[in-house]
Design a protein around this motif. Structure first.
Motif, PDB file in Angstrom:
ATOM      1  N   ASP A 443      35.720 -24.002  37.066  1.00 19.87           N
ATOM      2  CA  ASP A 443      36.926 -23.863  36.266  1.00 19.87           C
ATOM      3  C   ASP A 443      36.680 -23.287  34.880  1.00 19.87           C
ATOM      4  O   ASP A 443      37.624 -22.857  34.219  1.00 19.87           O
ATOM      5  CB  ASP A 443      37.669 -25.193  36.160  1.00 19.87           C
ATOM      6  CG  ASP A 443      36.788 -26.351  35.739  1.00 19.87           C
ATOM      7  OD1 ASP A 443      35.733 -26.553  36.359  1.00 19.87           O
ATOM      8  OD2 ASP A 443      37.146 -27.053  34.783  1.00 19.87           O
ATOM      9  N   LYS A 444      35.424 -23.238  34.432  1.00 18.93           N
ATOM     10  CA  LYS A 444      35.142 -22.561  33.164  1.00 18.93           C
ATOM     11  C   LYS A 444      35.017 -21.058  33.352  1.00 18.93           C
ATOM     12  O   LYS A 444      35.014 -20.304  32.382  1.00 18.93           O
ATOM     13  CB  LYS A 444      33.857 -23.115  32.536  1.00 18.93           C
ATOM     14  CG  LYS A 444      33.997 -24.557  32.058  1.00 18.93           C
ATOM     15  CD  LYS A 444      32.736 -25.039  31.366  1.00 18.93           C
ATOM     16  CE  LYS A 444      32.906 -26.474  30.873  1.00 18.93           C
ATOM     17  NZ  LYS A 444      31.676 -26.975  30.197  1.00 18.93           N
ATOM     18  N   LYS A 445      34.907 -20.630  34.608  1.00 18.33           N
ATOM     19  CA  LYS A 445      34.760 -19.208  34.914  1.00 18.33           C
ATOM     20  C   LYS A 445      36.015 -18.582  35.490  1.00 18.33           C
ATOM     21  O   LYS A 445      36.286 -17.403  35.272  1.00 18.33           O
ATOM     22  CB  LYS A 445      33.618 -18.990  35.910  1.00 18.33           C
ATOM     23  CG  LYS A 445      32.230 -19.089  35.328  1.00 18.33           C
ATOM     24  CD  LYS A 445      31.187 -18.641  36.353  1.00 18.33           C
ATOM     25  CE  LYS A 445      29.801 -18.588  35.729  1.00 18.33           C
ATOM     26  NZ  LYS A 445      28.785 -18.075  36.669  1.00 18.33           N
ATOM     27  N   THR A 446      36.765 -19.345  36.300  1.00 19.73           N
ATOM     28  CA  THR A 446      37.846 -18.729  37.068  1.00 19.73           C
ATOM     29  C   THR A 446      38.938 -19.764  37.342  1.00 19.73           C
ATOM     30  O   THR A 446      38.876 -20.884  36.874  1.00 19.73           O
ATOM     31  CB  THR A 446      37.294 -18.151  38.392  1.00 19.73           C
ATOM     32  OG1 THR A 446      38.300 -17.383  39.037  1.00 19.73           O
ATOM     33  CG2 THR A 446      36.804 -19.240  39.325  1.00 19.73           C
ATOM     34  N   GLY A 447      39.962 -19.363  38.082  1.00 18.15           N
ATOM     35  CA  GLY A 447      41.039 -20.273  38.466  1.00 18.15           C
ATOM     36  C   GLY A 447      42.318 -20.085  37.689  1.00 18.15           C
ATOM     37  O   GLY A 447      43.371 -20.580  38.089  1.00 18.15           O
ATOM     38  N   SER A 448      42.259 -19.374  36.555  1.00 23.02           N
ATOM     39  CA  SER A 448      43.450 -19.105  35.756  1.00 23.02           C
ATOM     40  C   SER A 448      43.235 -17.829  34.961  1.00 23.02           C
ATOM     41  O   SER A 448      42.098 -17.383  34.774  1.00 23.02           O
ATOM     42  CB  SER A 448      43.749 -20.271  34.801  1.00 23.02           C
ATOM     43  OG  SER A 448      42.696 -20.442  33.858  1.00 23.02           O
ATOM     44  N   LEU A 449      44.328 -17.244  34.487  1.00 23.89           N
ATOM     45  CA  LEU A 449      44.246 -16.057  33.637  1.00 23.89           C
ATOM     46  C   LEU A 449      44.148 -16.513  32.188  1.00 23.89           C
ATOM     47  O   LEU A 449      45.106 -16.469  31.422  1.00 23.89           O
ATOM     48  CB  LEU A 449      45.461 -15.152  33.854  1.00 23.89           C
ATOM     49  CG  LEU A 449      45.703 -14.659  35.281  1.00 23.89           C
ATOM     50  CD1 LEU A 449      46.844 -13.652  35.306  1.00 23.89           C
ATOM     51  CD2 LEU A 449      44.441 -14.050  35.881  1.00 23.89           C
ATOM     52  N   THR A 450      42.956 -16.955  31.830  1.00 25.37           N
ATOM     53  CA  THR A 450      42.683 -17.490  30.503  1.00 25.37           C
ATOM     54  C   THR A 450      41.700 -16.568  29.786  1.00 25.37           C
ATOM     55  O   THR A 450      40.631 -16.276  30.333  1.00 25.37           O
ATOM     56  CB  THR A 450      42.074 -18.902  30.607  1.00 25.37           C
ATOM     57  OG1 THR A 450      42.965 -19.751  31.338  1.00 25.37           O
ATOM     58  CG2 THR A 450      41.821 -19.490  29.230  1.00 25.37           C
ATOM     59  N   PRO A 451      42.030 -16.091  28.605  1.00 20.28           N
ATOM     60  CA  PRO A 451      41.070 -15.279  27.866  1.00 20.28           C
ATOM     61  C   PRO A 451      39.720 -15.980  27.739  1.00 20.28           C
ATOM     62  O   PRO A 451      39.653 -17.163  27.406  1.00 20.28           O
ATOM     63  CB  PRO A 451      41.743 -15.087  26.502  1.00 20.28           C
ATOM     64  CG  PRO A 451      43.208 -15.139  26.816  1.00 20.28           C
ATOM     65  CD  PRO A 451      43.325 -16.191  27.893  1.00 20.28           C
TER      66      PRO A 451
END
Length: 533
Positions: A443-451
């Motif tokens: 979750d620190k790498k992927t799973g959402s469109l987070t800058p």
């Protein structure tokens, strides 16, 4: 020599120990897979002139313009119209009217922009056997029905799996992974379960890297062959340190490792696999389900007395299915922060037990979603989301109706306190994206469109005939869309599917290799090929 017979579930094995060729010899002197060219670079498809060049490379920038952006991050939010800026493999910014000079552009007007789907449990090595078991159950129940024969345990595990060569593993893993990439699944936990030898393990891992999507390699047992004793080169679980050192010494790559720790293999194997996994700081995954006598074994794990007496559940566990387990064990899973992956369609079809979504809601937990086995059902993630939502709402809706008496004025009652909330499309999208990332420690790498996160992005066509006019973004994705709407797929900033076509893939060649592998597997297993069985 049968786990089920030993546990008091007598089985018919009239077809489970058919003659098998000495497939291990084919991997000598460098491996047959290399000789067949399966590990060679795949020919590249011509990229469209408007596709961003060198996407995913350090310093390369492009912007996805004017899409309906569903970030799956409450802090970022959602936008009716917004842009997503990607540099190298990472998301730099999300918002409306971003001013960026010198960047390539992707026109996303009329499209939905969202994170890629994440599958937390998929047996990709079975791709060559797709649809073979469309009517089947896990175990022969003695009913004599079409569902009782063939079955998963007797045919997939005891008959087909033992004859796989490394090259069979490779092509199934590669083709199955590419098929899901085409569907918008940018991350998978591959429960390959086919580790008859180190060569088989290396073939599975090589395929995961070659597929070019994010993956967790699940190092599980030598399925079927460990029961039949036909795997003299088996190195599970002792080969785990070698695999981690050789393939997973870096944390900055698309593929990482999970330790398979099946508890139905016996206390000694549980003790060994879980201990090795924890020594290597690996997540430990296991199938936990109603059949195979797992409930009493899991009760011991919940009490901290599993394996040889000292193995217990921890936050490093990912449990698959979790059907039929005791309330106390469930409470322990929640208390320690272990994760649960549910494969809704498969559990409903193959008699694993009722998918435990209501139990998880009652405990304040949420699952991730998984596809399990394509021998029975599709690995399409739109199907997983819809079945999840429909199954839960069916159960809860009936629960509410039965709170009345079906006579006016109580034929449509108001739900009483404590009734589980009906799932929404937003809920199942969360299960399919950020929950999957959390459950695989990504979750620190992927799973959402987070800058700051890596750019695993889908562009979905909402102007298509099966969706237009667009009135609700999460509703359209879950309720209306399918593979045909997946226009563009991006993994770690690299465009892998563009305008409906996978890039850098010769599918015709790969399909022929898969078909040849299938023919070899059926011949080695001495199972007749019958398209209308």
């Amino acid at each position: 020599m049968c786990i089920l017979c030993d546990k008091g579930f007598p089985q018919k094995h009239t077809r489970s120990q058919l003659g098998r060729r000495d497939f291990l010899k084919t991997t000598a002197a460098g491996g047959a897979a290399a000789g067949l060219g399966l590990f060679a670079a795949r020919p590249a498809a011509a990229q469209g002139d408007d596709a961003p060049e060198d996407s995913g490379r350090r310093g390369r920038r492009y912007i996805i313009r004017g899409g309906h952006v569903m970030s799956m991050d409450p802090k970022v939010g959602d936008f009716a119209n917004a842009d997503v800026l990607v540099e190298g493999k990472k998301i730099v910014a999300v918002g409306p009217n971003l001013h960026v000079g010198g960047a390539g552009e992707i026109d996303a007007r009329g499209k939905i922009v969202m994170p890629g789907f994440i599958d937390t449990h998929h047996h990709q090595f079975e791709t060559a056997l797709r649809s073979f078991l469309a009517n089947g159950l896990l175990i022969n129940d003695g009913s004599g029905s079409p569902s009782a024969n063939p079955t998963y345990f007797e045919y997939i595990l005891l008959t087909f799996a033992p004859v796989y060569r490394p090259e069979d593993v490779y092509i199934s893993e590669l083709f199955g992974g590419l098929a899901q990439l085409d569907d918008g699944v940018t991350t998978v936990h591959d429960v390959s379960q086919i580790h008859h030898s180190p060569q088989h393990s290396d073939a599975a891992i090589k395929a995961l890297f070659d597929t070019g999507r994010r993956a967790a390699f699940g190092f599980f047992e030598s399925a079927g062959a460990n029961i039949l004793g036909t795997n003299p080169d088996n190195k599970y679980p002792s080969d785990a340190p070698r695999i981690k050192s050789q393939w997973f010494s870096s944390s900055d790559q698309l593929v990482h490792m999970i330790m398979g720790g099946e508890v139905y293999l016996g206390d000694a194997t549980t003790d060994q696999s879980w201990t090795i996994g924890r020594q290597l700081d690996l997540q430990i995954a296991a199938h936990i389900l109603s059949p195979f006598g797992i409930r009493p074994i899991f009760d011991k794990l919940a009490a901290g007395t599993g394996g040889n007496g000292h193995i217990g559940i921890g936050p490093d566990n990912l449990f698959i299915h979790m059907t039929g387990m005791a309330d106390a064990a469930w409470q322990k899973v929640k208390d320690v922060g272990a994760q649960v992956s549910i494969a809704f369609p498969i559990e409903m079809n193959m008699r694993h037990g009722i998918p435990p979504i209501i139990k998880m809601q009652q405990l304040g937990m949420e699952p991730s979603l998984s596809t399990d086995v394509e021998v029975t059902m599709t690995a399409d993630f739109f199907t997983q989301m819809r079945v999840c939502m429909n199954m839960q709402r069916m159960v809860v809706n009936q629960m509410v109706l039965e709170q009345g008496d079906f006579y006016p004025p109580n034929q449509y009652p108001t739900p009483v306190a404590g009734t589980p909330a009906l799932l929404t499309t937003r809920d199942v999208l969360r299960y399919a994206t950020i929950n999957g990332a959390k459950h695989l420690r990504l979750d620190k790498k992927t799973g959402s469109l987070t800058p700051g996160k890596e750019a695993d992005i889908l562009i979905l066509d909402a102007t298509a005939i099966n969706v237009a006019p667009l009135n609700n973004v999460p509703g359209a994705v879950v309720s209306l869309m399918d593979r045909s709407n997946v226009e563009t797929v991006i993994v770690a900033g690299k465009v892998r599917k563009w305008k409906g076509k996978l890039l850098d893939v010769d599918l015709n060649n790969l399909r022929r290799q898969l078909e040849n592998s299938r023919d070899d597997i059926f011949a080695a297993a001495k199972v007749p090929q019958n398209l209308y069985r």
